[in-house]
Design a protein around this motif. Structure first.
Motif, PDB file in Angstrom:
ATOM      1  N   ARG A  97     -70.017 -48.152  23.585  1.00 15.27           N
ATOM      2  CA  ARG A  97     -68.564 -48.107  23.725  1.00 15.27           C
ATOM      3  C   ARG A  97     -68.001 -49.519  23.759  1.00 15.27           C
ATOM      4  O   ARG A  97     -68.479 -50.375  24.495  1.00 15.27           O
ATOM      5  N   PHE A  98     -66.985 -49.745  22.942  1.00 10.23           N
ATOM      6  CA  PHE A  98     -66.272 -51.029  22.967  1.00 10.23           C
ATOM      7  C   PHE A  98     -65.387 -51.059  24.201  1.00 10.23           C
ATOM      8  O   PHE A  98     -64.607 -50.138  24.441  1.00 10.23           O
ATOM      9  N   GLN A  99     -65.498 -52.124  24.993  1.00 12.91           N
ATOM     10  CA  GLN A  99     -64.594 -52.369  26.114  1.00 12.91           C
ATOM     11  C   GLN A  99     -63.306 -52.996  25.591  1.00 12.91           C
ATOM     12  O   GLN A  99     -62.233 -52.747  26.108  1.00 12.91           O
ATOM     13  N   THR A 100     -63.463 -53.849  24.590  1.00 13.57           N
ATOM     14  CA  THR A 100     -62.339 -54.504  23.934  1.00 13.57           C
ATOM     15  C   THR A 100     -61.780 -53.541  22.899  1.00 13.57           C
ATOM     16  O   THR A 100     -62.543 -52.925  22.151  1.00 13.57           O
ATOM     17  N   ARG A 101     -60.465 -53.418  22.851  1.00 17.96           N
ATOM     18  CA  ARG A 101     -59.861 -52.532  21.845  1.00 17.96           C
ATOM     19  C   ARG A 101     -60.141 -53.068  20.452  1.00 17.96           C
ATOM     20  O   ARG A 101     -60.059 -54.268  20.206  1.00 17.96           O
ATOM     21  N   ILE A 102     -60.484 -52.137  19.554  1.00 18.60           N
ATOM     22  CA  ILE A 102     -60.809 -52.509  18.177  1.00 18.60           C
ATOM     23  C   ILE A 102     -60.481 -51.333  17.273  1.00 18.60           C
ATOM     24  O   ILE A 102     -60.570 -50.174  17.685  1.00 18.60           O
ATOM     25  N   ASN A 103     -60.086 -51.645  16.055  1.00 16.03           N
ATOM     26  CA  ASN A 103     -59.841 -50.620  15.053  1.00 16.03           C
ATOM     27  C   ASN A 103     -60.949 -50.724  14.005  1.00 16.03           C
ATOM     28  O   ASN A 103     -60.982 -51.676  13.232  1.00 16.03           O
ATOM     29  N   MET A 104     -61.875 -49.753  14.050  1.00 16.29           N
ATOM     30  CA  MET A 104     -62.953 -49.651  13.068  1.00 16.29           C
ATOM     31  C   MET A 104     -63.124 -48.176  12.736  1.00 16.29           C
ATOM     32  O   MET A 104     -62.858 -47.312  13.575  1.00 16.29           O
ATOM     33  N   THR A 105     -63.600 -47.915  11.540  1.00 13.44           N
ATOM     34  CA  THR A 105     -63.716 -46.522  11.090  1.00 13.44           C
ATOM     35  C   THR A 105     -64.725 -45.705  11.898  1.00 13.44           C
ATOM     36  O   THR A 105     -64.618 -44.485  11.937  1.00 13.44           O
ATOM     37  N   CYS A 106     -65.666 -46.343  12.576  1.00 16.01           N
ATOM     38  CA  CYS A 106     -66.689 -45.616  13.338  1.00 16.01           C
ATOM     39  C   CYS A 106     -66.412 -45.582  14.841  1.00 16.01           C
ATOM     40  O   CYS A 106     -67.228 -45.080  15.609  1.00 16.01           O
ATOM     41  N   VAL A 107     -65.244 -46.094  15.257  1.00 12.94           N
ATOM     42  CA  VAL A 107     -64.921 -46.186  16.684  1.00 12.94           C
ATOM     43  C   VAL A 107     -63.730 -45.287  17.016  1.00 12.94           C
ATOM     44  O   VAL A 107     -62.699 -45.334  16.344  1.00 12.94           O
ATOM     45  N   ASN A 108     -63.884 -44.490  18.063  1.00 15.41           N
ATOM     46  CA  ASN A 108     -62.794 -43.649  18.548  1.00 15.41           C
ATOM     47  C   ASN A 108     -61.717 -44.565  19.135  1.00 15.41           C
ATOM     48  O   ASN A 108     -61.990 -45.332  20.059  1.00 15.41           O
ATOM     49  N   GLN A 109     -60.504 -44.473  18.606  1.00 21.71           N
ATOM     50  CA  GLN A 109     -59.422 -45.381  19.000  1.00 21.71           C
ATOM     51  C   GLN A 109     -58.969 -45.193  20.443  1.00 21.71           C
ATOM     52  O   GLN A 109     -58.484 -46.123  21.070  1.00 21.71           O
ATOM     53  N   GLU A 110     -59.138 -43.982  20.982  1.00 24.23           N
ATOM     54  CA  GLU A 110     -58.708 -43.708  22.355  1.00 24.23           C
ATOM     55  C   GLU A 110     -59.725 -44.183  23.388  1.00 24.23           C
ATOM     56  O   GLU A 110     -59.360 -44.711  24.429  1.00 24.23           O
ATOM     57  N   THR A 111     -61.016 -43.961  23.096  1.00 24.75           N
ATOM     58  CA  THR A 111     -62.061 -44.217  24.095  1.00 24.75           C
ATOM     59  C   THR A 111     -62.890 -45.464  23.830  1.00 24.75           C
ATOM     60  O   THR A 111     -63.573 -45.939  24.730  1.00 24.75           O
ATOM     61  N   GLY A 112     -62.882 -45.962  22.588  1.00 22.59           N
ATOM     62  CA  GLY A 112     -63.717 -47.098  22.222  1.00 22.59           C
ATOM     63  C   GLY A 112     -65.162 -46.706  21.925  1.00 22.59           C
ATOM     64  O   GLY A 112     -65.989 -47.570  21.634  1.00 22.59           O
TER      65      GLY A 112
END
Length: 157
Positions: A97-112
């Motif tokens: 899980r990303f702690q830092t917000r990021i926009n990537m196609t494989c990452v859930n935008q709400e939870t990271g």
């Protein structure tokens, strides 16, 4: 009797029988090996990882860092991640899980959360893969055509 250590598997070759006995390295040894490697530093220093809590005797909670690759919207950004290695690791992948917000196609935008179904390394997990491999592959994913120019969330939000 010859002992051959392959990547995280020990094979024993009895000359007369030419049979191989394969032993998987125990989870705790594997995680200690990964911790030692993480503490030494990896490659060019743009990916790192280590224990989140030194008192975690099960070595489940880890922190990772990826420095955004050049010539992408991620350049100059420092991304913090949490990796959780359940008791079935390395037979099954850790949760990431990303702690830092990021926009990537494989990452859930709400939870990271890095969605296993959208990130091939997690979807096709093999016991030989490591946390270092995951972080390195995520960095490569940042450079992919579908992610390198994606608009990113504002910092601090």
């Amino acid at each position: 009797m010859d002992f051959i250590q392959t990547s995280r598997v020990i094979c024993v070759n009895h000359d007369l029988r030419k049979k191989y006995l394969i032993f998987a390295v125990p989870r705790s040894f594997r995680l200690l090996e990964e911790l030692e490697r993480g503490e030494k530093g990896i490659g060019d220093g743009t990916v790192s990882y280590g224990m989140d809590d030194a008192d975690d005797i099960y070595m489940q909670s880890w922190t990772g860092t990826i420095i955004g690759p050049p010539n992408t919207v991620h350049e100059g950004c420092i991304y913090q991640l949490k990796l959780f290695c359940g008791k079935d690791y390395p037979d099954n992948p850790p949760s990431v899980r990303f702690q830092t917000r990021i926009n990537m196609t494989c990452v859930n935008q709400e939870t990271g959360v890095v969605e296993p179904s959208l990130f091939p390394m997690l979807a096709n997990w093999q016991r030989e893969y490591t946390m270092e491999d995951i972080l390195t592959q995520l960095k490569k994913e940042m450079m992919s055509p579908q992610n390198r120019k994606l608009a990113q969330p504002p910092e601090g939000v």
